[in-house]
Design a protein around this motif. Sequence first.
Motif, PDB file in Angstrom:
ATOM      1  N   UNK A 286       0.817  -1.221   0.000  1.00 26.11           N
ATOM      2  CA  UNK A 286       0.000   0.000   0.000  1.00 26.11           C
ATOM      3  C   UNK A 286       0.847   1.266   0.000  1.00 26.11           C
ATOM      4  N   UNK A 287       2.105   1.143  -0.316  1.00 31.80           N
ATOM      5  CA  UNK A 287       3.001   2.291  -0.250  1.00 31.80           C
ATOM      6  C   UNK A 287       2.633   3.328  -1.315  1.00 31.80           C
ATOM      7  N   UNK A 288       2.776   4.602  -0.964  1.00 31.01           N
ATOM      8  CA  UNK A 288       2.483   5.683  -1.907  1.00 31.01           C
ATOM      9  C   UNK A 288       3.260   6.924  -1.489  1.00 31.01           C
ATOM     10  N   UNK A 289       3.561   7.754  -2.451  1.00 34.70           N
ATOM     11  CA  UNK A 289       4.255   9.013  -2.171  1.00 34.70           C
ATOM     12  C   UNK A 289       3.341   9.942  -1.383  1.00 34.70           C
ATOM     13  N   UNK A 290       3.920  10.770  -0.537  1.00 40.13           N
ATOM     14  CA  UNK A 290       3.111  11.749   0.182  1.00 40.13           C
ATOM     15  C   UNK A 290       3.512  13.165  -0.239  1.00 40.13           C
ATOM     16  N   UNK A 291       2.743  14.137   0.187  1.00 37.88           N
ATOM     17  CA  UNK A 291       2.960  15.528  -0.240  1.00 37.88           C
ATOM     18  C   UNK A 291       4.334  16.045   0.165  1.00 37.88           C
ATOM     19  N   UNK A 292       4.808  15.635   1.345  1.00 38.79           N
ATOM     20  CA  UNK A 292       6.118  16.114   1.807  1.00 38.79           C
ATOM     21  C   UNK A 292       7.234  15.609   0.887  1.00 38.79           C
ATOM     22  N   UNK A 293       7.123  14.381   0.423  1.00 38.30           N
ATOM     23  CA  UNK A 293       8.142  13.843  -0.489  1.00 38.30           C
ATOM     24  C   UNK A 293       8.119  14.573  -1.824  1.00 38.30           C
ATOM     25  N   UNK A 294       6.927  14.862  -2.329  1.00 35.95           N
ATOM     26  CA  UNK A 294       6.834  15.593  -3.595  1.00 35.95           C
ATOM     27  C   UNK A 294       7.476  16.963  -3.461  1.00 35.95           C
ATOM     28  N   UNK A 295       7.181  17.652  -2.363  1.00 30.56           N
ATOM     29  CA  UNK A 295       7.787  18.977  -2.153  1.00 30.56           C
ATOM     30  C   UNK A 295       9.300  18.864  -2.039  1.00 30.56           C
ATOM     31  N   UNK A 296       9.767  17.861  -1.317  1.00 30.89           N
ATOM     32  CA  UNK A 296      11.213  17.663  -1.145  1.00 30.89           C
ATOM     33  C   UNK A 296      11.902  17.477  -2.494  1.00 30.89           C
TER      34      UNK A 296
END
Length: 521
Positions: A286-296
């Motif tokens: 169920x892993x998925x990217x989160x908003x903090x990773x996208x911003x990083x």
Amino acid sequence: MREGARYDLLVVGGGINGAGIARDAAGRGLAVLLVEQDDLAGHTSSSSTKLIHGGLRYLEYKEFSLVRKALKERETLLRAAPHIIRPLRFVMPHMPNLRPAWLIRAGLFLYDHLARRELLPGSRGIVMRRHPAGAPLVDSIDRGFVYSDGWVDDARLVVLNALDASERGAAIETRTKLVRAVRAGGEWQAELERADGTRLAVRARALANAAGPWVGQVLHEALGRGAQHTVRLVKGSHIVTRRLFEHDHAYIFQNPDKRIIFAIPYEREFTLIGTTDVEYHDDPARVAIDDAEIRYLCESINRYFKRKIAPADVCWSYSGVRPLLEEEGAADPSAVTRDYRLEIDTGTNASGPDAPLLSVFGGKITTFRKLAEEAVDLLGEALDHRAPGWTAGAALPGGDIANGQFDRFAARFASGHPWLPAELAHRYARAYGTRAERMIGEARSLSDLGAELAPGLYERELAYLSGTEWARCADDVLWRRSKLGLHLAPGTLDAVRSRIDTWFTRSRSRDSASRDSVFSQ
């Protein structure tokens, strides 16, 4: 696979390590069954940064043995599959406030010389204003370095290993889960469950647990055992944007947090950016990217490029859970080793050694072949089957291209099939190598390929992927056997997925009707 069938080796896990072990073992004459609970490369092995590399940054952690091993494998893999693995030049801009130039030069010198290098050019310094890679970068960056590594279609690498294993006699069963296995009578008695809920029992003289992020779960829940080693689950996420630069080099950027970020030319029209390293404690499926990773990732890129990107520019993203070998004292996920450990448990019974169990902890895609070779060496010794390793000089399916000259091969393939659009001919050559002829069969025109279910995707290819490469649904085709999903017009993915899934359903119905007709005669 049938109820009660007996094998020499049951491999659990259809990622790169499991497929590699199955291939090697089948080539040494062992009767092999590989089971994968989802699709081949359905998780971690299709979610990498898609590099065949020594791991330049691992030198900073003094992982010289791992880097040397990976550099040797880089050469081996470039020869084995020149259609899906190709050389790639990397540009590292110099940021004086992060790492001094002398340290980078020293690291690149080691990288060039730790292992014999025959196929790739060495590193060198560059002046940015004189190099095409300098144009997209901010003006404050005036120099840098260029070095070589390789790019790989990671999911296809897994499929081709499984295909080679199959052609050497292995049984490959996707959508099939190991429920439990116990030692009895000097062998493993295993219960498997298919996606439709049906269960069946098989027996095996040995079991290889190559379940990646699930390695511990398989040990504890399916086998009822512990282990000396454990894995640390680390999420790595990537984003894809429209193309940020026109040249064919990739970038490796240094971040103030001492991590590195890649920006890689991808699928002709895009740029692949990654990766993150985030501790992960949930279900790997169920892993998925989160908003903090996208911003990083966006902020990391914006330090270097003149053209700035924002989360709204992301066309696609993906995440995978890397099962890294747990080590004491490695608090930072980026510092956790990418090396592997093979743990073999032979057990004992009243008459002596019992059925062996081999578990794989850690690893990286570049070293999968060596890992598999070492695993089968251990299993062969435990089974008293000491056939020598063979994969170091063997091409993967489609990789038997004369002198590894892919461009020449692709040009010959296109000229031999002038009815194929140039872009489609190149994709076929790149994806299937010398197997492209087999894939298109007797087709002599586009109409011979059948209906076009998505731009550039015809029924003939679907039939090949279904019958030869274990594809069972639209996502298997659009995101793993290819990346055609990335090229679809906005808003059309659901409709295309529906058409392809309908094709698979009808194909299975036809196959079932054909079998029933044969049995009724």
